[in-house]
Design a protein around this motif. Structure first.
Motif, short mmCIF file in Angstrom:
data_model
loop_
_atom_site.label_atom_id
_atom_site.label_comp_id
_atom_site.label_asym_id
_atom_site.label_seq_id
_atom_site.Cartn_x
_atom_site.Cartn_y
_atom_site.Cartn_z
N LEU A 167 21.54 -8.17 -95.52
CA LEU A 167 21.28 -8.20 -94.08
C LEU A 167 22.12 -9.30 -93.45
N THR A 168 22.68 -9.03 -92.28
CA THR A 168 23.37 -10.06 -91.52
C THR A 168 22.96 -9.98 -90.06
N GLN A 169 23.05 -11.12 -89.40
CA GLN A 169 22.84 -11.15 -87.96
C GLN A 169 23.85 -12.09 -87.33
N SER A 170 24.48 -11.64 -86.28
CA SER A 170 25.33 -12.48 -85.44
C SER A 170 24.90 -12.23 -84.00
N ARG A 171 24.03 -13.12 -83.53
CA ARG A 171 23.46 -12.98 -82.19
C ARG A 171 22.81 -11.62 -82.03
N ARG A 172 23.41 -10.70 -81.25
CA ARG A 172 22.76 -9.44 -80.95
C ARG A 172 23.20 -8.30 -81.86
N ILE A 173 23.92 -8.60 -82.93
CA ILE A 173 24.38 -7.57 -83.85
C ILE A 173 23.68 -7.76 -85.20
N TYR A 174 22.99 -6.72 -85.64
CA TYR A 174 22.25 -6.74 -86.89
C TYR A 174 22.82 -5.66 -87.81
N CYS A 175 23.14 -6.04 -89.06
CA CYS A 175 23.68 -5.08 -90.03
C CYS A 175 22.81 -5.07 -91.28
N ALA A 176 22.54 -3.88 -91.79
CA ALA A 176 21.77 -3.72 -93.02
C ALA A 176 22.60 -2.89 -94.00
N ALA A 177 22.59 -3.27 -95.27
CA ALA A 177 23.44 -2.62 -96.26
C ALA A 177 22.97 -1.23 -96.64
N SER A 178 21.68 -0.94 -96.49
CA SER A 178 21.15 0.34 -96.94
C SER A 178 19.92 0.70 -96.12
N VAL A 179 19.39 1.89 -96.37
CA VAL A 179 18.19 2.35 -95.65
C VAL A 179 17.02 1.42 -95.93
N ASN A 180 16.84 1.04 -97.21
CA ASN A 180 15.74 0.13 -97.54
C ASN A 180 15.90 -1.22 -96.86
N SER A 181 17.13 -1.73 -96.85
CA SER A 181 17.39 -2.99 -96.16
C SER A 181 17.18 -2.84 -94.66
N GLY A 182 17.41 -1.63 -94.16
CA GLY A 182 17.20 -1.37 -92.74
C GLY A 182 15.76 -1.63 -92.33
N ALA A 183 14.81 -1.27 -93.19
CA ALA A 183 13.41 -1.55 -92.89
C ALA A 183 13.16 -3.05 -92.78
N ASP A 184 13.77 -3.83 -93.69
CA ASP A 184 13.65 -5.29 -93.61
C ASP A 184 14.29 -5.83 -92.34
N MET A 185 15.40 -5.20 -91.94
CA MET A 185 16.08 -5.64 -90.73
C MET A 185 15.21 -5.42 -89.50
N VAL A 186 14.49 -4.29 -89.47
CA VAL A 186 13.60 -4.02 -88.34
C VAL A 186 12.49 -5.07 -88.28
N ILE A 187 11.95 -5.43 -89.44
CA ILE A 187 10.92 -6.47 -89.48
C ILE A 187 11.47 -7.78 -88.92
N HIS A 188 12.68 -8.12 -89.31
CA HIS A 188 13.32 -9.34 -88.80
C HIS A 188 13.49 -9.27 -87.29
N PHE A 189 13.93 -8.13 -86.79
CA PHE A 189 14.12 -7.95 -85.35
C PHE A 189 12.78 -8.07 -84.61
N ILE A 190 11.74 -7.45 -85.17
CA ILE A 190 10.41 -7.52 -84.54
C ILE A 190 9.93 -8.96 -84.48
N SER A 191 10.17 -9.72 -85.54
CA SER A 191 9.77 -11.12 -85.57
C SER A 191 10.44 -11.90 -84.45
N GLN A 192 11.73 -11.64 -84.25
CA GLN A 192 12.46 -12.36 -83.20
C GLN A 192 12.02 -11.92 -81.81
N MET A 193 11.70 -10.64 -81.66
CA MET A 193 11.38 -10.10 -80.35
C MET A 193 9.92 -10.33 -79.97
N TYR A 194 9.01 -10.20 -80.94
CA TYR A 194 7.58 -10.22 -80.63
C TYR A 194 6.78 -11.28 -81.38
#
Length: 332
Positions: free
Chosen positions: A156-183
């Motif tokens: 997983l990587t983040q650069s300000r407003r750009i989030y990248c996940a290496a795979s579908v499973n990592s994508g779920a972790d990325m969404v959790i990270h985004f939710i944490s930052q947003m909510y």
């Protein structure tokens, strides 16, 4: 505030790379509605480059709610993973690539999964920024986009407003990270427990963060960054606020206030979070007892460790261990 989520659908994509984020964000909306919060009222739509339905891998038909031409303003774009070699697909999606770049420059956040990151790379918005992609295409990605700071060891990587996940499973972790930052962390933990209690590592430890200085620190306060580094290095030792304050050239009161302003946590809460993150790994990957794990990460009182862990993780250490090991198959 999240107002509009545009989920991109393209021919031959992995459907799960957009359906999982959609379901997780829908769970967020449902939980916010229960508490009658205004932030629950965000729109979610599937967008395509043409008004026609698209077929995902395996022939699953995806119905579009709008075309990219219809969406001139959005808060978040979810970009799907592409199947196999992404290059031929990317060449056919010039309009989509330009649309992604235009919406990003307008202020949208972008979340890309797997080889869908190539669409961002092609648009130029990743130039000079960190990114990751599916492991099978790391070498090709590095060759095609040398101007991008490819992170081979991070899923997983983040650069300000750009989030990248290496795979579908990592994508779920990325969404959790985004939710944490947003909510906030509490809601993110609720969604994490609902969708993936078996997550192996805390999501906030998996993400490669980037700032404009290239330091990897999410803020520019060097004194507080140094204090955070000291806390991490001396994780199991008692917190010495006087020493930390002296290192920062501040009084204890000034240091405490500034630390909270910069990080959002008190120094004690920050240390507790790091200790509990370390405890989570031990709970899954070791056979140590709860009290021993607490002691090994710096909690001398096991009852206090359990209270702190439950406050941060929403469950006791024992409950967490049972959940993360619940899907483990063993041969007697």
């Amino acid at each position: 505030m999240l107002q509009r989520v545009s989920v991109l659908a393209v021919e031959g994509m992995l459907a799960s790379s957009i359906t999982i984020p959609m379901e997780m964000l829908e769970a967020v909306r449902a939980r916010l509605k229960v508490h009658q919060r205004r932030r629950a009222h965000f729109q979610m739509e599937v967008v395509t480059s043409t008004p026609h339905n698209v077929a995902a891998l395996g022939g699953l038909g995806i119905r579009a709610d709008a075309t990219i031409q219809d969406v001139t303003d959005t808060s978040l774009i979810v970009v799907p993973a592409l199947w196999r070699n992404p290059k031929p697909q990317v060449r056919r999606l010039d309009d989509t690539v330009r649309w992604i770049a235009d919406r990003y420059r307008q202020g949208a956040s972008i979340m890309a999964v797997g080889t869908g990151v190539c669409l961002l790379a092609e648009s130029g918005i990743l130039d000079g920024k960190p990114a990751t992609t599916h492991w099978h295409y790391l070498d090709q990605f590095a060759n095609d986009y040398p101007q991008i700071n490819l992170q081979r060891r991070h899923l997983l990587t983040q650069s300000r407003r750009i989030y990248c996940a290496a795979s579908v499973n990592s994508g779920a972790d990325m969404v959790i990270h985004f939710i944490s930052q947003m909510y906030g962390r509490d809601l993110a933990l609720q969604i994490e427990q609902q969708f993936s209690p078996e997550v192996r590592n805390p999501f906030n430890k998996q993400v490669y963060h980037h700032d404009e200085t290239g330091s990897g620190v999410a803020h520019a306060d060097e004194d507080i960054a140094m204090a955070q580094s000291i806390i991490r290095q001396k994780l199991t030792e008692p917190l010495q606020l006087e020493e930390l304050a002296e290192t920062a050239g501040l009084s204890v009161r000034q240091f405490h206030r500034r630390f909270r302003q910069v990080t959002g946590d008190t120094p004690v809460a920050y240390q507790h979070t790091l200790r509990c993150d370390a405890a989570r790994e031990l709970l899954q990957n070791s056979n140590l007892g709860v009290a021993d794990i607490g002691a090994s990460v710096g909690f001398s009182d096991s009852a206090y460790f359990i209270r702190v862990f439950k406050k941060l993780a929403g469950q006791t250490p024992g409950d967490y261990r049972r959940k993360v090991r619940g899907k483990l198959f063993t041969v007697p």
